[in-house]
Design an enzyme around this catalytic site. Sequence first.
Site, PDB file in Angstrom:
ATOM      1  N   ASP A  21       3.357  -9.659  -9.015  1.00  0.00           N
ATOM      2  CA  ASP A  21       4.561  -8.997  -8.510  1.00  0.00           C
ATOM      3  C   ASP A  21       4.400  -8.544  -7.063  1.00  0.00           C
ATOM      4  O   ASP A  21       3.299  -8.337  -6.584  1.00  0.00           O
ATOM      5  CB  ASP A  21       4.893  -7.775  -9.376  1.00  0.00           C
ATOM      6  CG  ASP A  21       3.788  -6.748  -9.360  1.00  0.00           C
ATOM      7  OD1 ASP A  21       4.080  -5.553  -9.198  1.00  0.00           O
ATOM      8  OD2 ASP A  21       2.609  -7.146  -9.509  1.00  0.00           O
ATOM      9  N   GLU A  22       5.537  -8.367  -6.428  1.00  0.00           N
ATOM     10  CA  GLU A  22       5.639  -7.732  -5.110  1.00  0.00           C
ATOM     11  C   GLU A  22       4.596  -8.238  -4.111  1.00  0.00           C
ATOM     12  O   GLU A  22       3.817  -7.460  -3.556  1.00  0.00           O
ATOM     13  CB  GLU A  22       5.496  -6.216  -5.266  1.00  0.00           C
ATOM     14  CG  GLU A  22       6.625  -5.615  -6.078  1.00  0.00           C
ATOM     15  CD  GLU A  22       6.536  -4.102  -6.178  1.00  0.00           C
ATOM     16  OE1 GLU A  22       7.549  -3.462  -5.837  1.00  0.00           O
ATOM     17  OE2 GLU A  22       5.488  -3.571  -6.585  1.00  0.00           O
ATOM     18  N   VAL A  23       4.576  -9.552  -3.913  1.00  0.00           N
ATOM     19  CA  VAL A  23       3.644 -10.089  -2.918  1.00  0.00           C
ATOM     20  C   VAL A  23       4.333 -10.017  -1.559  1.00  0.00           C
ATOM     21  O   VAL A  23       5.350 -10.672  -1.330  1.00  0.00           O
ATOM     22  CB  VAL A  23       3.256 -11.543  -3.231  1.00  0.00           C
ATOM     23  CG1 VAL A  23       2.211 -12.038  -2.240  1.00  0.00           C
ATOM     24  CG2 VAL A  23       2.713 -11.643  -4.658  1.00  0.00           C
TER      25      VAL A  23
END
Lengths: 475, 444
Positions: free
Chosen positions: B237-239
């Site tokens: 997630d949330e790269v």
Amino acid sequence: MAPVHPNLRAALHHLPVHLPIPVPRQFGRAGKRHMSEKNSLVILVVTPGCDQFPSLESVENYTLTVNDEQCFLLSETVWGALRGLETFSQLVWRSPEGTFYINKTEIEDFPRFPHRGLLLDTSRHYLPLASILDTLDVMAYNKFNVFHWHLVDDSSFPYESFTFPNLTKKGSYNPATHIYTAQDVKKVIEYARLRGIRVLAEFDTPGHTLSWGPGVPGLLTPCYSGSHPSGTFGPVNPALNNTYEFMSTFFLEISSVFPDFYLHLGGDEVDFTCWKSNPDIQAFMKKKGFGEDFKKLESFYIQTLLDIVSAYGKGYVVWQEVFDNKVKVQPDTVIQIWREEMPVRYTKEMELVTSAGFRALLSAPWYLNHITYGPDWKNIYMVEPLAFEGSPEQKALVIGGEACMWGEYVDSTNLVPRLWPRAGAVAERLWSNKMLTNLDFAYKRLAHFRCELLRRGVQAQPLSVGYCDVEFEQT
Amino acid sequence: MKSRRWFCGCHPTSLSSSIWGRLSLQSEHSDTLTVNDEQCFLLSETVWGALRGLETFSQLVWRSPEGTFYINKTEIEDFPRFPHRGLLLDTSRHYLPLASILDTLDVMAYNKFNVFHWHLVDDSSFPYESFTFPNLTKKGSYNPATHIYTAQDVKKVIEYARLRGIRVLAEFDTPGHTLSWGPGVPGLLTPCYSGSHPSGTFGPVNPALNNTYEFMSTFFLEISSVFPDFYLHLGGDEVDFTCWKSNPDIQAFMKKKGFGEDFKKLESFYIQTLLDIVSAYGKGYVVWQEVFDNKVKVQPDTVIQIWREEMPVRYTKEMELVTSAGFRALLSAPWYLNHITYGPDWKNIYMVEPLAFEGSPEQKALVIGGEACMWGEYVDSTNLVPRLWPRAGAVAERLWSNKMLTNLDFAYKRLAHFRCELLRRGVQAQPLSVGYCDVEFEQT
């Protein structure tokens, strides 16, 4: 050295150790630490007052001096000594090797506001006595000095009244387990006193009184549906003489039980709907020439109540509606401002209250029961109580403020993490200099203080991502 | 008499083959509880079902004012609506003492939760004691002497959970959320650049180096051996692409691979390689929705966990997209319990209907359940318990019980009663609203 005053003895119990404490000097010859071992902290209190109660006028100034020659705390009163002892305890630190230290120190300290309070609501949820006493401990760590005890309300009546025992028997959640006996109340008052904390008891009327009804039939207004009673009840019935006889007797008891000069008489959120529906009230309104203005009826009730309480030699604090609805009150009434936007923004309300010459307490931006996601302590901290239009004389009428922890969703399971360290932001705002507003600096200190609270066994929640040397574990 | 316990599905039983021993996503939880004059017995396919039935049984026992214990005549056939009913704890933003985790497993069992999603590490700290890379812990934990989970601790959690019919779904989130991995494994994270010079800060795992994949291979071999569940959670997630963009080596790699300016392709490249590594160890995996949203090529049996409420689409729409693409889905978006607000938010939590999206029955069958998430930015052992309970109970019932069970008044009565029962069991569960319990909470 004179025997240690019980107030001071109590204040010392949480100190890691108070003898001996090496005192490193931070400055001096470069590269060399100068240390001298201290055997004791000398406490000098100018005015004896060991068996008295703290008051709004109490002087809490103190001076703390730690250097090679001396290690002493000087204060006018024992209340100042308590504040200084707390500061002293926060200055002691421990090296990785385990030795306790205190740095060379020169502090002159005094509070910005004299009334720095915390409200607990023991009606929506009963709080065990231990929860109240523990809260008083942590209040003292934060230099709070007023415990505003909102004892009763619609939900339950846990206060054990000796003149009207049925109030408690029929109004408490469970008269066997969910009450505060006379002994409990005495305990709270004394426990608070030993920490320099005043107990401001609130018995809120005429609204917020549903729990009084079962124990005192006829006290509350029966609401009507058309021409018949609906079965529900509203605020205290202001049209009956019995009401004022009851209040006279009841507040005689309250005045004798609670030693503080001030009582809080409530007066908030009076819903006129029930009064309107009741034919006896309608008749009374006509008789009194109040027309359709129920604010006049509310004023009539409250003025009579205030006169009763004044006659007992008490001063009083009321919620802002009493002022907003133009009730005629004594000039030394304290108005507590709690509404954020209605009828005006609270800063405007501060202006109106003080320009009318009344003393003010600020609570509106400090409703700690209003939780949100994230670091709301910052908003709490950045409130400036005197940020309103007014002369210096007006602003001097702001005697302080109170953090409020209403109990609809709070009881002994979540009270402590919800109160601390957030209430600490209010405490500093009320004690410290107006200029102390740097959030980074505040964060460092409050985060450190929070870890110290953990060390002292207080279940205070985290401010943000991070850790304390020793995390909280229930024993 | 109307049942007072916290959830009962009251479904007709379905027969299935007996599975003894291993606890898994497929574990049969159904049970039958019969109490009358002649008999008092609990029948289940597996030991996991028996655990559920025992909890129900314990909630049916009541005490008269005189002190006698009673149980009413009872006939229950029960089974869960969804097989994956999880709770996420974050032990990176704040270290949670082992006792907090074990206590949480107890209360999860009271609520028939059956998956403990352990988000062990993240940017903030690396408390997991790795034996193949001890420096990860030594340099990444808040304090390697006190704020870590040793191999023994981890074993303890797994066994404690197993005894309660709870699977441990371990998450090691990459390539983002990995700052704490940096100090222990120099070169693992991408150095961010300010113009032509390294800025001194770091970003996600560096996908352009072979070393990275060698490390992940070794590391996940360890993880695969330590955690017995078939599934691992691999994050994703949330790269944040900013750091990758700034780095010249990454830019060169992008060119070499022909990814153009599309960093989603680079992210896909990393994750696909990682998924292949983990698959080769015989593990299945769960990933956060970005892996799906960014069109990473994943195995068909990947489970996608949906956590974003509005972006890139409303979560109900996301459920539709994920399942219509044939992937199994876990719902978390409306169940972020760390998002506190004033008032009775348990109601909103309870009224979520996981299958309220457009789709065929086959699609909806791909929703295997959901998870309540308690992220740790503002939560540690001081406030975890009151913040979790009884609110998480609303999620638990939604995932176990019949879809029709939506009456809020009925739910309130039972959840409030259950909350007082939690107090009696020593759980510091907070109040739902104004009221009282016979015995209030007091710390001993």
